[in-house]
Design an enzyme around this catalytic site. Structure first.
Site, PDB file in Angstrom:
ATOM      1  N   GLU A  73       0.818  -1.218   0.000  1.00 37.97           N
ATOM      2  CA  GLU A  73       0.000   0.000   0.000  1.00 37.97           C
ATOM      3  C   GLU A  73       0.848   1.263   0.000  1.00 37.97           C
ATOM      4  O   GLU A  73       0.479   2.269  -0.609  1.00 37.97           O
ATOM      5  CB  GLU A  73      -0.954   0.035   1.202  1.00 37.97           C
ATOM      6  N   ASP A  89      -0.623  -4.992   3.075  1.00 38.88           N
ATOM      7  CA  ASP A  89      -1.126  -3.760   3.693  1.00 38.88           C
ATOM      8  C   ASP A  89      -0.451  -3.668   5.058  1.00 38.88           C
ATOM      9  O   ASP A  89      -0.747  -4.454   5.971  1.00 38.88           O
ATOM     10  CB  ASP A  89      -2.655  -3.781   3.834  1.00 38.88           C
ATOM     11  N   ILE A  91      -0.572  -1.473   7.475  1.00 35.43           N
ATOM     12  CA  ILE A  91      -1.589  -1.244   8.527  1.00 35.43           C
ATOM     13  C   ILE A  91      -2.908  -1.087   7.787  1.00 35.43           C
ATOM     14  O   ILE A  91      -3.152  -0.062   7.153  1.00 35.43           O
ATOM     15  CB  ILE A  91      -1.368   0.037   9.359  1.00 35.43           C
ATOM     16  N   ASP A  92      -3.770  -2.087   7.859  1.00 33.71           N
ATOM     17  CA  ASP A  92      -5.130  -1.900   7.345  1.00 33.71           C
ATOM     18  C   ASP A  92      -5.967  -1.410   8.531  1.00 33.71           C
ATOM     19  O   ASP A  92      -5.942  -2.024   9.601  1.00 33.71           O
ATOM     20  CB  ASP A  92      -5.690  -3.217   6.791  1.00 33.71           C
ATOM     21  N   THR A  94      -5.835   2.184   9.130  1.00 34.35           N
ATOM     22  CA  THR A  94      -4.896   3.217   9.608  1.00 34.35           C
ATOM     23  C   THR A  94      -5.582   4.253  10.489  1.00 34.35           C
ATOM     24  O   THR A  94      -4.997   4.728  11.471  1.00 34.35           O
ATOM     25  CB  THR A  94      -4.224   3.917   8.398  1.00 34.35           C
ATOM     26  N   ASP A 216      -6.128  -4.333   0.309  1.00 35.02           N
ATOM     27  CA  ASP A 216      -7.223  -4.337   1.289  1.00 35.02           C
ATOM     28  C   ASP A 216      -7.867  -5.725   1.392  1.00 35.02           C
ATOM     29  O   ASP A 216      -8.365  -6.097   2.451  1.00 35.02           O
ATOM     30  CB  ASP A 216      -8.319  -3.338   0.883  1.00 35.02           C
TER      31      ASP A 216
HETATM   32  C1  IPD Z   1      -9.035   1.267   4.483  1.00 34.55           C
HETATM   33  C2  IPD Z   1      -9.829   0.374   5.416  1.00 34.55           C
HETATM   34  C3  IPD Z   1     -11.287   0.797   5.438  1.00 34.55           C
HETATM   35  C4  IPD Z   1     -11.894   0.793   4.059  1.00 34.55           C
HETATM   36  C5  IPD Z   1     -11.083   1.684   3.125  1.00 34.55           C
HETATM   37  C6  IPD Z   1      -9.637   1.220   3.108  1.00 34.55           C
HETATM   38  P1  IPD Z   1      -6.469   1.643   5.091  1.00 34.55           P
HETATM   39  O1  IPD Z   1      -7.691   0.828   4.399  1.00 34.55           O
HETATM   40  O2  IPD Z   1      -9.725  -0.975   5.020  1.00 34.55           O
HETATM   41  O3  IPD Z   1     -12.061  -0.066   6.238  1.00 34.55           O
HETATM   42  O4  IPD Z   1     -13.216   1.258   4.148  1.00 34.55           O
HETATM   43  O5  IPD Z   1     -11.643   1.578   1.832  1.00 34.55           O
HETATM   44  O6  IPD Z   1      -8.892   2.084   2.259  1.00 34.55           O
HETATM   45  O7  IPD Z   1      -6.410   2.983   4.411  1.00 34.55           O
HETATM   46  O8  IPD Z   1      -6.778   1.767   6.518  1.00 34.55           O
HETATM   47  O9  IPD Z   1      -5.268   0.775   4.829  1.00 34.55           O
END
Ligand code: IPD
Length: 268
Positions: A73, A89, A91-92, A94, A216
């Site tokens: 990412e 990813d 940190i999913d 974030t 994601d």
């Molecule tokens: C996000 C999270 C969030 C989702 C967003 C993503 P990130 O990833 O997974 O739940 O709704 O579409 O972009 O930015 O925290 O790695």
């Protein structure tokens, strides 16, 4: 189809590396965490720890398997020559991480020749590690996972998420107004990988979102699939940026039909 021993080796490596990244993030979270920069919008933040986590994961994977490709990412992007590509990813969730809410994860998937064969979603602040092997099942901390047996959309607990731009969020909220009256309830928990794992565990019946990137959903999508979820997109397409749906089998079709009825589902 990958042969099992290779996929198992990849899973073991992903588990080790995700644990190391998780430790780094838990230690880092004990100090000050601030948004360092933004990406698609002012609320799409990157912390120094996103970058440190991706650097650690990329370095460890490169040391162990120098010929593999990687997509991350925060910018890792290398083609590789082995047929294996890692999708990361760091940190999913974030925004949850920034606010010290526990719903965040390190997500690492391994593809062989374009097919995801192993995935880890490691959520240290929840004390949970989800794993999956293609054709080998999905597990939470080693215990097998199975989706819920819900049989009607009206009884389904459905999660979704929102992108970061105003345009996308506006379209997503419009779609949501059609969904809310037709399901048991809605959740927005803030980490797509963990939403997918919750579908796998039957603690959600379905999850959908538009605008997801490979990092994601790569690992969580395999966890959901291997636990018996149906995963896909609009009009029989595979799940992807246009729409990503994971649901217990009986409600996948009705949910996709409901989302497809709205012209805004594929516009923003
Ligand atoms: C996000 C999270 C969030 C989702 C967003 C993503 P990130 O990833 O997974 O739940 O709704 O579409 O972009 O930015 O925290 O790695």
């Amino acid at each position: 189809m990958a042969d099992r021993p290779v996929a198992e080796e990849l899973l073991a490596l992903a588990l080790d590396v995700a644990a190391e990244a998780g430790d780094l993030l838990v230690r880092g979270r004990a100090g000050d965490v601030a948004a360092e920069s933004t990406k698609s919008s002012p609320t799409d933040v990157v912390t120094a720890l996103d970058r440190a986590s991706e650097e650690l994961v990329a370095r460890r994977l490169r040391e162990a398997r120098p010929d593999d490709g990687i997509l991350g990412e925060e910018g890792a992007d290398a083609a590789g020559t082995s047929g294996v590509r890692w999708i990361v990813d760091p940190i999913d969730g974030t925004v949850n991480f920034l606010y010290n809410l526990p719903n965040w994860a390190v997500s690492i998937a391994a593809e062989i020749d374009g097919e995801v064969v192993a995935g880890v979603v490691h959520a240290p602040a929840l004390g949970r590690t989800y794993t999956a092997l293609r054709a080998g099942g999905a597990a939470l901390d080693g215990r097998p996972l199975r989706v819920s047996a819900v049989d009607s959309l009206t009884m389904a607990l459905v999660a979704t998420g929102f992108g970061y731009t105003v345009e996308r969020r506006t379209a997503q909220v419009a779609v949501l107004t059609r969904v809310v009256p037709r399901v048991r309830d809605i959740r927005r928990m803030g980490a797509a990988s963990l939403d997918l794992c919750a579908v796998a565990a039957g603690t959600l019946d379905a999850y959908y979102e538009r605008g997801l990137k490979p990092w994601d959903h790569a690992a969580g999508g395999l966890v959901a699939t291997e636990a018996g979820a149906v995963v896909g997109g609009l009009d029989g397409a595979p799940g992807g940026e246009d729409l990503y749906v994971a649901a217990s089998p009986a409600i996948f079709g009705p949910l996709v039909d409901l989302l497809a009825q709205d012209p805004r589902a594929d516009r923003d």
